[in-house]
Enzyme design. Structure first.
Site, short mmCIF file in Angstrom:
data_model
loop_
_atom_site.label_atom_id
_atom_site.label_comp_id
_atom_site.label_asym_id
_atom_site.label_seq_id
_atom_site.Cartn_x
_atom_site.Cartn_y
_atom_site.Cartn_z
N LYS A 87 32.60 38.96 36.82
CA LYS A 87 33.78 39.14 37.48
C LYS A 87 34.33 37.79 37.40
O LYS A 87 33.50 36.87 38.11
CB LYS A 87 33.45 39.73 38.83
CG LYS A 87 34.82 40.25 39.43
CD LYS A 87 34.37 41.16 40.45
CE LYS A 87 35.75 41.77 41.46
NZ LYS A 87 35.14 42.43 42.85
O1 G3P Z 1 37.75 44.54 45.09
C1 G3P Z 1 38.12 43.41 45.86
C2 G3P Z 1 38.27 43.95 47.18
O2 G3P Z 1 36.70 43.92 47.65
C3 G3P Z 1 38.82 43.33 48.41
O3 G3P Z 1 39.04 44.08 49.32
O4 G3P Z 1 39.57 45.00 51.61
O5 G3P Z 1 38.84 42.77 51.23
O6 G3P Z 1 40.91 43.02 50.47
P1 G3P Z 1 39.36 43.82 50.73
#
Ligand code: G3P
Length: 216
Positions: A87
């Site tokens: 990633k």
């Molecule tokens: O895959 C990316 C994700 O983990 C981000 O999620 O909820 O932190 O915006 P969030």
């Protein structure tokens, strides 16, 4: 649409995997920190444990931001297991690194994508996956799902093979909308996956069937 779980938590990964519908796992530095994984060896061991639990692509994120170090880090991550996808953040050196990984047979997930322009660059560099962050776009009062539709259209018109991985999913409706918008993959917290199960009429209907079954 493939289902990935977005966590570094082995218990949650196992619970989702046991449903039989899991196609992979995504992690990021915040999610790894949440489960208390610290230091290069522990991080590698944790990724290996995830790879042994789930048969599918496992995203492991580089922690550096310059081309040369990202390449070195990515090579080490890819060597942990054949299912590791490196990633890489959507920055200038990240695009260079994705192109290098593509040319050297290492699969990538371009993360922190918030625009169609960024998604075009990721595809041009040969990213295996592109990760638009739906929930974070919604948080800033734009419609994250519109971006999924826009990228889908561009990739289809242009014939780009990069898979659209809807990320930053916050609820079950996001999953439904991502499927509708043509995402190839949706990476979700366990709660959002389990949220798909819920409907009050299912519960009411089942209670009635179980009650009637006693009369059979
Ligand atoms: O895959 C990316 C994700 O983990 C981000 O999620 O909820 O932190 O915006 P969030």
């Amino acid at each position: 649409m493939k289902f990935f779980i977005d966590t570094g938590n082995l218990t949650q990964i196992k619970e989702a995997n046991d449903l039989g519908i899991l196609d992979g796992v995504t992690t990021n530095p915040s999610l790894m920190a949440q489960v208390g994984v610290k230091g290069e060896e522990a991080i590698a061991a944790h990724y290996k444990a995830i790879c042994e639990l789930v048969e599918g692509d496992i995203s492991a994120e580089v922690l550096s931001t310059d081309f040369a170090t990202m390449v070195e880090e990515g090579k080490k991550l890819a060597a942990i297991h054949k299912n590791i996808v490196v990633k890489v953040p959507m920055i200038k050196d990240g695009i260079k690194a994705i192109k290098w990984f593509t040319d050297n047979g290492i699969r990538t997930n371009c993360t922190l994508v918030f625009s169609a322009g960024q998604a075009i660059l990721a595809a041009k560099a040969g990213a295996t996956y592109v990760s638009p962050f739906i929930g974070r776009i919604d948080d800033s009062s734009w419609d994250g799902m519109e971006l999924i539709g826009q990228i889908r259209h561009i990739y289809d018109v242009q014939g780009f093979q990069t898979q659209i991985l809807a990320a930053s999913i916050r609820n079950a409706l996001h999953i439904v909308k991502a499927a509708e918008a043509g995402a190839d993959v949706c990476t979700c917290p366990l709660d959002s996956i389990l949220g798909l199960l819920k409907h009050p009429l299912t519960d009411i209907g089942l209670a009635k069937f179980l009650e009637d079954a006693k009369k059979m």
